[in-house]
Design a protein around this motif. Structure first.
Motif, PDB file in Angstrom:
ATOM      1  N   ALA A  36       0.818  -1.210   0.000  1.00 27.09           N
ATOM      2  CA  ALA A  36       0.000   0.000   0.000  1.00 27.09           C
ATOM      3  C   ALA A  36       0.847   1.253   0.000  1.00 27.09           C
ATOM      4  N   SER A  40       1.741   1.158  -7.237  1.00 26.87           N
ATOM      5  CA  SER A  40       0.347   0.788  -7.391  1.00 26.87           C
ATOM      6  C   SER A  40      -0.014   0.748  -8.858  1.00 26.87           C
ATOM      7  N   ASN A  55     -10.710   7.475  -8.545  1.00 25.37           N
ATOM      8  CA  ASN A  55     -11.243   8.143  -7.365  1.00 25.37           C
ATOM      9  C   ASN A  55     -12.657   8.687  -7.552  1.00 25.37           C
ATOM     10  N   ALA A  63     -11.536   8.188   1.829  1.00 23.55           N
ATOM     11  CA  ALA A  63     -11.405   6.738   1.644  1.00 23.55           C
ATOM     12  C   ALA A  63     -12.591   6.138   0.905  1.00 23.55           C
ATOM     13  N   ASP A  92      -5.056  -0.988  -0.287  1.00 26.90           N
ATOM     14  CA  ASP A  92      -5.476   0.093  -1.172  1.00 26.90           C
ATOM     15  C   ASP A  92      -6.022  -0.488  -2.469  1.00 26.90           C
ATOM     16  N   LYS A  93      -6.993   0.191  -3.054  1.00 26.89           N
ATOM     17  CA  LYS A  93      -7.666  -0.238  -4.268  1.00 26.89           C
ATOM     18  C   LYS A  93      -6.750  -0.332  -5.479  1.00 26.89           C
ATOM     19  N   ASN A 117     -11.948   1.401  -2.392  1.00 23.33           N
ATOM     20  CA  ASN A 117     -11.443   1.640  -1.049  1.00 23.33           C
ATOM     21  C   ASN A 117     -12.613   1.785  -0.093  1.00 23.33           C
TER      22      ASN A 117
END
Length: 307
Positions: A36, A40, A55, A63, A92-93, A117
């Motif tokens: 995380a 990523s 996002n 989050a 984390d996604k 997330n």
């Protein structure tokens, strides 16, 4: 990696665990914390034609967001909705082991892939995390048409703590979690050893379960997918690492309860580590093919894309 392993051994000794037990959630929690904080999928190269929307908010907390991976020219596409693991506390996604192989395999074939997330410990207990996941799914269903997806063709997927959350949501899709949440086609739970929290907490267990689940037996029951499973639940595939006895035992008992209720559920035992159950899904081979067989059985369009 050697330093990470030595740290894990030291922590295990403090907890009274043997080094052999490090194949389970303890070492993977440390690895997921490291992942995380490191590279990523957000910085990796996407397969040709795949678009990422980053996002997308489903709540006011930072989050509460998910990433969407879109195939070109999607129309009424099935959606795989992924929830990462990390002992309800880390992860984390956008971690590569959560996203990379799955996006390469399934988005390239026409699926939409979403990685979410959610709020985690210590700020949010598992029941809050469950409501976050439900709200995230409902939000994605509401927006699916904008991306060429079909709100009626959602497949839940989660690893470790994320597998616990999606299995619990699948078992108890109560409107209170998210009033506009629609039924899903099915669920793929990747190596959760937490299908019956009452059973876990009532005997010797990893201390990592103490913070999320506390000491209240009523809370343990409310957070147990097996104990909350009801007739009419969507099909579920419980993938478990054959190297972790507790994971496959919990999966088997969930499937036994499902059989009693007339709910379709299967166990898939794989000779892979807890982390590999996640990272290797999507890599061509027998494991991915077995999961795809389950997915293909959920929906004609999914079956067509996987041919």
């Amino acid at each position: 990696m050697k330093r990470l392993h030595l740290c894990a051994i030291g922590l295990a000794l403090l907890l009274g665990l043997s080094e052999a037990s490090l194949a389970g959630p303890l070492l993977d929690r440390l690895r997921e914390r490291r992942a995380a904080q490191g590279s990523s999928a957000a910085g990796s190269t996407l397969p040709a034609g795949v678009e990422r929307l980053e996002n997308i908010a489903y709540g006011s907390d930072p989050a509460q967001a998910f990433d969407v991976y879109l195939p070109p020219n999607a129309q009424n596409a099935p959606v795989i909705f992924m929830v990462h693991g990390g002992a309800w506390a880390v992860g984390d996604k956008a971690m590569g082991r959560v996203v990379d192989a799955k996006v390469a395999r399934w988005v390239s074939r026409g699926f939409i892939f979403i990685s979410a997330n959610y709020r985690m410990l210590p700020a949010a207990a598992p029941d809050v995390q469950l409501r976050d996941v439900a709200l995230a799914v409902a939000t994605a269903q509401r927006k699916a048409g904008e991306w060429g997806g079909d709100a009626r063709r959602f497949i839940l997927m989660g690893h470790s703590a994320g597998a616990h959350l999606v299995a619990l949501l699948a078992a108890t899709p109560h409107p209170a979690y998210a009033p506009d949440l629609q039924p899903v086609l099915g669920t793929v739970a990747l190596d959760s050893a937490a299908m019956n929290i009452v059973e876990i907490m009532s005997q010797k267990h990893y201390r990592l379960y103490d913070k999320p689940f506390g000491t209240d037996p009523a809370y343990w029951r409310s957070m147990s997918p097996t104990l909350n499973l009801a007739a009419g639940a969507a099909p579920l595939l419980a993938v478990c690492s054959s190297r972790r006895d507790e994971s496959c035992l919990q999966a088997t008992r969930f499937v036994e309860k499902a059989s009693q209720l007339g709910v379709r559920a299967e166990v898939l035992k794989e000779n892979l580590s807890h982390g590999e159950i996640n990272s290797q899904l999507g890599v061509p081979g027998a494991y991915t093919a077995a999961v795809e067989k389950f997915i293909a059985g959920l929906d004609r369009e999914s079956a067509r894309l996987l041919r």
